[in-house]
Scaffold this motif. Structure first.
Motif, PDB file in Angstrom:
ATOM      1  N   GLN A 215       0.816  -1.221   0.000  1.00 16.81           N
ATOM      2  CA  GLN A 215       0.000   0.000   0.000  1.00 16.81           C
ATOM      3  C   GLN A 215       0.846   1.266   0.000  1.00 16.81           C
ATOM      4  OE1 GLN A 215      -3.222  -0.771  -0.672  1.00 16.81           O
ATOM      5  NE2 GLN A 215      -3.110   1.366  -1.301  1.00 16.81           N
ATOM      6  N   GLU A 216       1.892   1.249   0.822  1.00 21.25           N
ATOM      7  CA  GLU A 216       2.798   2.410   0.896  1.00 21.25           C
ATOM      8  C   GLU A 216       3.395   2.742  -0.473  1.00 21.25           C
ATOM      9  OE1 GLU A 216       6.053   2.441   3.635  1.00 21.25           O
ATOM     10  OE2 GLU A 216       4.806   1.768   5.297  1.00 21.25           O
ATOM     11  N   VAL A 217       3.907   1.700  -1.141  1.00 23.50           N
ATOM     12  CA  VAL A 217       4.557   1.895  -2.437  1.00 23.50           C
ATOM     13  C   VAL A 217       3.536   2.354  -3.480  1.00 23.50           C
ATOM     14  CG1 VAL A 217       5.799   0.749  -4.327  1.00 23.50           C
ATOM     15  CG2 VAL A 217       6.454   0.303  -1.956  1.00 23.50           C
ATOM     16  N   MET A 218       2.372   1.720  -3.494  1.00 21.69           N
ATOM     17  CA  MET A 218       1.343   2.094  -4.468  1.00 21.69           C
ATOM     18  C   MET A 218       0.874   3.538  -4.270  1.00 21.69           C
ATOM     19  SD  MET A 218      -1.041  -1.265  -4.868  1.00 21.69           S
ATOM     20  CE  MET A 218      -0.509  -2.701  -5.781  1.00 21.69           C
ATOM     21  N   ASP A 219       0.854   3.992  -3.037  1.00 24.39           N
ATOM     22  CA  ASP A 219       0.407   5.364  -2.744  1.00 24.39           C
ATOM     23  C   ASP A 219       1.451   6.412  -3.153  1.00 24.39           C
ATOM     24  OD1 ASP A 219      -1.906   4.366  -1.721  1.00 24.39           O
ATOM     25  OD2 ASP A 219      -1.338   4.562   0.394  1.00 24.39           O
ATOM     26  N   LYS A 220       2.723   6.051  -3.020  1.00 26.23           N
ATOM     27  CA  LYS A 220       3.793   7.053  -3.160  1.00 26.23           C
ATOM     28  C   LYS A 220       4.495   7.034  -4.527  1.00 26.23           C
ATOM     29  CE  LYS A 220       6.894   8.943   0.393  1.00 26.23           C
ATOM     30  NZ  LYS A 220       6.155  10.137   0.810  1.00 26.23           N
ATOM     31  N   VAL A 221       4.576   5.858  -5.131  1.00 22.60           N
ATOM     32  CA  VAL A 221       5.332   5.714  -6.389  1.00 22.60           C
ATOM     33  C   VAL A 221       4.404   5.920  -7.591  1.00 22.60           C
ATOM     34  CG1 VAL A 221       6.738   4.151  -7.795  1.00 22.60           C
ATOM     35  CG2 VAL A 221       7.016   4.181  -5.305  1.00 22.60           C
ATOM     36  N   TYR A 222       4.747   6.867  -8.450  1.00 22.77           N
ATOM     37  CA  TYR A 222       3.891   7.148  -9.614  1.00 22.77           C
ATOM     38  C   TYR A 222       4.390   6.456 -10.872  1.00 22.77           C
ATOM     39  CZ  TYR A 222       7.309  10.582 -11.405  1.00 22.77           C
ATOM     40  OH  TYR A 222       8.443  11.183 -11.887  1.00 22.77           O
ATOM     41  N   SER A 223       5.660   6.008 -10.864  1.00 22.28           N
ATOM     42  CA  SER A 223       6.194   5.421 -12.085  1.00 22.28           C
ATOM     43  C   SER A 223       7.484   4.646 -11.820  1.00 22.28           C
ATOM     44  CB  SER A 223       6.476   6.534 -13.095  1.00 22.28           C
ATOM     45  OG  SER A 223       6.570   6.005 -14.381  1.00 22.28           O
ATOM     46  N   VAL A 224       7.676   3.576 -12.596  1.00 23.28           N
ATOM     47  CA  VAL A 224       8.926   2.808 -12.513  1.00 23.28           C
ATOM     48  C   VAL A 224       9.437   2.552 -13.929  1.00 23.28           C
ATOM     49  CG1 VAL A 224      10.057   0.691 -11.713  1.00 23.28           C
ATOM     50  CG2 VAL A 224       8.151   1.645 -10.413  1.00 23.28           C
ATOM     51  N   ALA A 225      10.715   2.879 -14.150  1.00 21.18           N
ATOM     52  CA  ALA A 225      11.374   2.559 -15.417  1.00 21.18           C
ATOM     53  C   ALA A 225      12.316   1.389 -15.155  1.00 21.18           C
ATOM     54  CB  ALA A 225      12.145   3.767 -15.931  1.00 21.18           C
ATOM     55  N   PHE A 226      11.986   0.230 -15.713  1.00 28.34           N
ATOM     56  CA  PHE A 226      12.859  -0.941 -15.617  1.00 28.34           C
ATOM     57  C   PHE A 226      13.797  -0.953 -16.821  1.00 28.34           C
ATOM     58  CE2 PHE A 226       8.999  -2.925 -13.480  1.00 28.34           C
ATOM     59  CZ  PHE A 226       9.576  -3.029 -12.217  1.00 28.34           C
ATOM     60  N   ILE A 227      15.058  -1.337 -16.590  1.00 29.35           N
ATOM     61  CA  ILE A 227      15.995  -1.534 -17.702  1.00 29.35           C
ATOM     62  C   ILE A 227      16.523  -2.967 -17.603  1.00 29.35           C
ATOM     63  CG2 ILE A 227      18.068  -0.688 -18.880  1.00 29.35           C
ATOM     64  CD1 ILE A 227      17.808   1.879 -17.092  1.00 29.35           C
TER      65      ILE A 227
END
Length: 305
Positions: A215-227
């Motif tokens: 829940q914490e991560v879903m609330d705070k993180v808007y985007s992830v760029a994987f390489i």
């Protein structure tokens, strides 16, 4: 050897690139020589993070005593006060904070092998930056206290000196290190918009964090760029539909591929996120090749949010 004005590693007398097979038929000697170079590069990059990028070194755990084995990471001065924050999470290996890959630094230079161009771009556009140090997990008792070990602990466990490696508290592996920095710094920061850029094993570490602090991560993180990430959504998320849907919506993956940059690449995993080409087939060059594409993506997702 030293880095020239273009950031390429060259011999001071001959101006030649680094020669790995310096000693004839002496693999061990050559390997040791390369390890010493790696150790020097590690400290040189740390120095650049502080001197050029103006980042601060933060020791963890925060309550450790001076003589206890501690790890550390780097962050910009305003990181915890910024409204937006970018977190860099590297692949696993002998290299430390600020590096995408040691071999790439040696062969292609600082521009391609270090995270410095990413840090500078993030500071220009996005406020705060945190540079994790997930591979700094052990203290080598044989070396002097400050010296970071240049080989993975597993390599030496076959020897009689297995007791020489002491795991660092709260950083004994990349997952633990990342979780500690999340719990004590990122989650408590003012940033409502956090983005991760995760390379190789770093992608797996991020998904582990997502599962552990859902829940914490879903609330705070808007985007992830994987390489070239090695995460496996199905396996790690244990088929949690919410996590799978979140990854599909908020993540994008760039992979080493022969297609032009940003062109879609087919993936066997239906539950994965959109996958595009990094614009190069070389794994070590993927981060530097897709830098601008990643920042365009982060900008558009932040705007959409």
């Amino acid at each position: 050897y030293d880095f020239n004005t273009k950031g390429q590693l060259r011999h001071l007398d001959t101006n030649e690139p680094f020669v790995y097979n310096y000693y004839k038929n002496a693999h061990e000697q050559n390997h040791k020589r390369y390890q010493v170079l790696g150790h020097l590069i590690t400290h040189y990059v740390y120095e650049l993070l502080e001197r050029v990028c103006m980042l601060q070194k933060v020791y963890i755990p925060t309550d450790a005593k001076e003589d206890e084995p501690r790890s550390f990471f780097f962050m910009s001065e305003n990181a915890l006060r910024s409204s937006s924050l970018i977190v860099l999470l590297q692949d696993c290996g002998v290299f430390r904070a600020g590096q995408w890959g040691q071999r790439t630094i040696v062969s292609e230079g600082l521009e391609h092998g270090t995270q410095i161009p990413f840090i500078q771009k993030a500071l220009q556009n996005h406020g705060g930056v945190i540079v994790l140090n997930p591979n700094d997990s052990f203290v080598d008792l044989k070396a002097d206290k400050e010296r970071l070990s240049c080989s993975a602990p597993e390599e030496s466990l076959t020897s009689t000196q297995s007791t020489r490696w002491i795991p660092k508290q709260d950083s004994s592996n990349p997952e633990e290190h990342t979780m500690y920095v999340w719990d004590h710094f990122i989650s408590k920061s003012a940033a409502k918009n956090v983005a991760f850029i995760a390379h190789g094993y770093g992608g797996l570490v991020f998904v582990d964090l997502l599962v552990q602090r859902k829940q914490e991560v879903m609330d705070k993180v808007y985007s992830v760029a994987f390489i070239d990430s090695t995460h496996n959504t199905q396996h790690q998320a244990r088929s949690d539909p919410q996590i799978q849907a979140w990854i599909k919506k908020y993540c994008r993956q760039w992979v080493s591929n022969s297609k032009p940059l940003d062109k879609p690449v087919g993936t066997l995993m239906r539950v994965n996120c959109p996958t595009v080409s990094a614009g190069t087939e070389k794994y070590g060059l993927a981060p530097s090749y897709c830098l601008h594409a990643i920042f365009r993506y982060l900008k558009s997702t932040l705007k959409a949010k």
